[in-house]
Design a protein around this motif. Structure first.
Motif, PDB file in Angstrom:
ATOM      1  N   PHE A  31       7.006  -8.490 -11.777  1.00  0.00           N
ATOM      2  CA  PHE A  31       6.892  -8.380 -10.327  1.00  0.00           C
ATOM      3  C   PHE A  31       5.845  -9.351  -9.797  1.00  0.00           C
ATOM      4  N   ASP A  32       6.098  -9.855  -8.606  1.00  0.00           N
ATOM      5  CA  ASP A  32       5.172 -10.791  -7.976  1.00  0.00           C
ATOM      6  C   ASP A  32       4.039 -10.082  -7.259  1.00  0.00           C
ATOM      7  N   TYR A  33       4.326  -8.893  -6.757  1.00  0.00           N
ATOM      8  CA  TYR A  33       3.339  -8.171  -5.973  1.00  0.00           C
ATOM      9  C   TYR A  33       3.357  -6.691  -6.363  1.00  0.00           C
ATOM     10  N   TRP A  34       2.174  -6.094  -6.382  1.00  0.00           N
ATOM     11  CA  TRP A  34       2.022  -4.682  -6.724  1.00  0.00           C
ATOM     12  C   TRP A  34       1.120  -3.985  -5.724  1.00  0.00           C
ATOM     13  N   GLY A  35       1.422  -2.719  -5.461  1.00  0.00           N
ATOM     14  CA  GLY A  35       0.452  -1.876  -4.784  1.00  0.00           C
ATOM     15  C   GLY A  35      -0.552  -1.363  -5.797  1.00  0.00           C
ATOM     16  N   GLN A  36      -1.588  -0.711  -5.320  1.00  0.00           N
ATOM     17  CA  GLN A  36      -2.625  -0.220  -6.227  1.00  0.00           C
ATOM     18  C   GLN A  36      -2.219   1.058  -6.943  1.00  0.00           C
ATOM     19  N   GLY A  37      -1.174   1.717  -6.440  1.00  0.00           N
ATOM     20  CA  GLY A  37      -0.697   2.950  -7.059  1.00  0.00           C
ATOM     21  C   GLY A  37      -1.288   4.179  -6.403  1.00  0.00           C
ATOM     22  N   THR A  38      -0.513   5.257  -6.428  1.00  0.00           N
ATOM     23  CA  THR A  38      -0.989   6.528  -5.888  1.00  0.00           C
ATOM     24  C   THR A  38      -0.634   7.649  -6.858  1.00  0.00           C
ATOM     25  N   GLN A  39      -1.610   8.484  -7.160  1.00  0.00           N
ATOM     26  CA  GLN A  39      -1.388   9.590  -8.085  1.00  0.00           C
ATOM     27  C   GLN A  39      -0.643  10.711  -7.366  1.00  0.00           C
ATOM     28  N   VAL A  40       0.442  11.160  -7.953  1.00  0.00           N
ATOM     29  CA  VAL A  40       1.167  12.320  -7.456  1.00  0.00           C
ATOM     30  C   VAL A  40       1.184  13.372  -8.558  1.00  0.00           C
ATOM     31  N   THR A  41       0.700  14.554  -8.231  1.00  0.00           N
ATOM     32  CA  THR A  41       0.695  15.667  -9.178  1.00  0.00           C
ATOM     33  C   THR A  41       1.626  16.754  -8.676  1.00  0.00           C
ATOM     34  N   VAL A  42       2.525  17.169  -9.541  1.00  0.00           N
ATOM     35  CA  VAL A  42       3.441  18.258  -9.190  1.00  0.00           C
ATOM     36  C   VAL A  42       2.923  19.513  -9.882  1.00  0.00           C
ATOM     37  N   SER A  43       2.430  20.436  -9.078  1.00  0.00           N
ATOM     38  CA  SER A  43       1.822  21.639  -9.622  1.00  0.00           C
ATOM     39  C   SER A  43       1.753  22.703  -8.545  1.00  0.00           C
ATOM     40  N   SER A  44       1.799  23.947  -8.986  1.00  0.00           N
ATOM     41  CA  SER A  44       1.622  25.048  -8.042  1.00  0.00           C
ATOM     42  C   SER A  44       0.155  25.431  -7.952  1.00  0.00           C
ATOM     43  N   GLN A  61       0.836  -1.192   0.000  1.00  0.00           N
ATOM     44  CA  GLN A  61       0.000   0.000   0.000  1.00  0.00           C
ATOM     45  C   GLN A  61       0.868   1.238   0.000  1.00  0.00           C
ATOM     46  N   GLU A  62       0.722   2.052  -1.045  1.00  0.00           N
ATOM     47  CA  GLU A  62       1.456   3.303  -1.123  1.00  0.00           C
ATOM     48  C   GLU A  62       0.733   4.386  -0.324  1.00  0.00           C
ATOM     49  N   SER A  63       1.504   5.324   0.208  1.00  0.00           N
ATOM     50  CA  SER A  63       0.920   6.470   0.896  1.00  0.00           C
ATOM     51  C   SER A  63       1.822   7.674   0.733  1.00  0.00           C
ATOM     52  N   GLY A  64       1.206   8.849   0.776  1.00  0.00           N
ATOM     53  CA  GLY A  64       1.953  10.090   0.635  1.00  0.00           C
ATOM     54  C   GLY A  64       1.081  11.162   0.034  1.00  0.00           C
ATOM     55  N   PRO A  65       1.586  12.398  -0.016  1.00  0.00           N
ATOM     56  CA  PRO A  65       0.797  13.507  -0.563  1.00  0.00           C
ATOM     57  C   PRO A  65       0.480  13.312  -2.041  1.00  0.00           C
ATOM     58  N   ASP A  66      -0.715  13.714  -2.443  1.00  0.00           N
ATOM     59  CA  ASP A  66      -1.066  13.581  -3.855  1.00  0.00           C
ATOM     60  C   ASP A  66      -0.778  14.863  -4.649  1.00  0.00           C
ATOM     61  N   LEU A  67      -0.450  15.941  -3.947  1.00  0.00           N
ATOM     62  CA  LEU A  67      -0.106  17.192  -4.617  1.00  0.00           C
ATOM     63  C   LEU A  67       1.186  17.731  -4.018  1.00  0.00           C
ATOM     64  N   VAL A  68       2.150  17.981  -4.875  1.00  0.00           N
ATOM     65  CA  VAL A  68       3.458  18.472  -4.459  1.00  0.00           C
ATOM     66  C   VAL A  68       3.773  19.728  -5.262  1.00  0.00           C
ATOM     67  N   ALA A  69       4.243  20.756  -4.589  1.00  0.00           N
ATOM     68  CA  ALA A  69       4.609  21.984  -5.283  1.00  0.00           C
ATOM     69  C   ALA A  69       5.944  21.808  -6.003  1.00  0.00           C
ATOM     70  N   CYS A 124       5.713   2.846   1.267  1.00  0.00           N
ATOM     71  CA  CYS A 124       5.013   1.628   0.877  1.00  0.00           C
ATOM     72  C   CYS A 124       5.011   0.696   2.081  1.00  0.00           C
ATOM     73  N   THR A 125       3.821   0.382   2.553  1.00  0.00           N
ATOM     74  CA  THR A 125       3.664  -0.534   3.677  1.00  0.00           C
ATOM     75  C   THR A 125       3.377  -1.927   3.145  1.00  0.00           C
ATOM     76  N   VAL A 126       4.168  -2.882   3.586  1.00  0.00           N
ATOM     77  CA  VAL A 126       4.039  -4.258   3.128  1.00  0.00           C
ATOM     78  C   VAL A 126       3.439  -5.107   4.234  1.00  0.00           C
ATOM     79  N   TYR A 164       2.462   6.517  -8.954  1.00  0.00           N
ATOM     80  CA  TYR A 164       3.618   5.840  -8.377  1.00  0.00           C
ATOM     81  C   TYR A 164       3.172   4.517  -7.757  1.00  0.00           C
ATOM     82  N   TYR A 165       3.918   3.464  -8.095  1.00  0.00           N
ATOM     83  CA  TYR A 165       3.626   2.134  -7.592  1.00  0.00           C
ATOM     84  C   TYR A 165       4.815   1.599  -6.797  1.00  0.00           C
ATOM     85  N   CYS A 166       4.519   0.779  -5.805  1.00  0.00           N
ATOM     86  CA  CYS A 166       5.559  -0.034  -5.194  1.00  0.00           C
ATOM     87  C   CYS A 166       5.267  -1.489  -5.557  1.00  0.00           C
ATOM     88  N   ALA A 167       6.309  -2.290  -5.633  1.00  0.00           N
ATOM     89  CA  ALA A 167       6.170  -3.666  -6.079  1.00  0.00           C
ATOM     90  C   ALA A 167       7.283  -4.516  -5.491  1.00  0.00           C
TER      91      ALA A 167
END
Length: 130
Positions: A117-130, A4-12, A21-23, A94-97
């Motif tokens: 890859f044997d295992y995948w996370g579901q992915g998390t959208q990261v947008t870089v924008s002001s 499971q990926e985690s983190g901010p979805d919007l980055v300046a 990524c939590t396994v 962004y995916y972890c695997a």
């Protein structure tokens, strides 16, 4: 095994993309051998960023060697990605695997397929924008 990926979805712009990524169901210190970060920008293929081995060693694709860092927090069974100086070109899912090996295609060209890859996370959208 679940990731499971985690983190901010919007980055300046100029800030740091920081993801975790939590396994569950497997230990990142005992295998499978490699825990990777992969991303997919809009309209593009899967791009391998790098991986951390269960020994703690890391390997990055050459295009990320000057920027990215991958680390692990064994107590939380997590591994992390830091990508400083973000630009809009870093906008992606962004995916972890997890996998037993890193392919030559990944190491040389930074390209991977889902079946590498044997295992995948579901992915998390990261947008870089002001």
């Amino acid at each position: 095994v679940q990731l499971q990926e985690s983190g901010p979805d919007l980055v300046a712009p100029s800030q740091t993309v920081s993801l975790a990524c939590t396994v569950s169901g497997a230990s990142i210190t005992t295998g499978p051998s490699y825990w990777s970060w992969i991303r997919q920008a809009p309209g593009k293929g899967l791009q391998w960023i790098g991986a951390i081995h269960d020994s703690g060693g890391t390997v990055l694709h050459k295009s990320f060697q000057s920027r990215a860092s991958i680390a692990r927090e064994a107590s939380n069974n997590q591994f992390t990605l830091r990508l400083p100086s973000a630009t809009p070109e870093d906008t992606a899912v962004y995916y972890c695997a997890g996998s037993k090996r890193v392919t030559a295609q990944a190491l040389t060209y930074g390209r991977v397929d889902r079946e590498d890859f044997d295992y995948w996370g579901q992915g998390t959208q990261v947008t870089v924008s002001s």
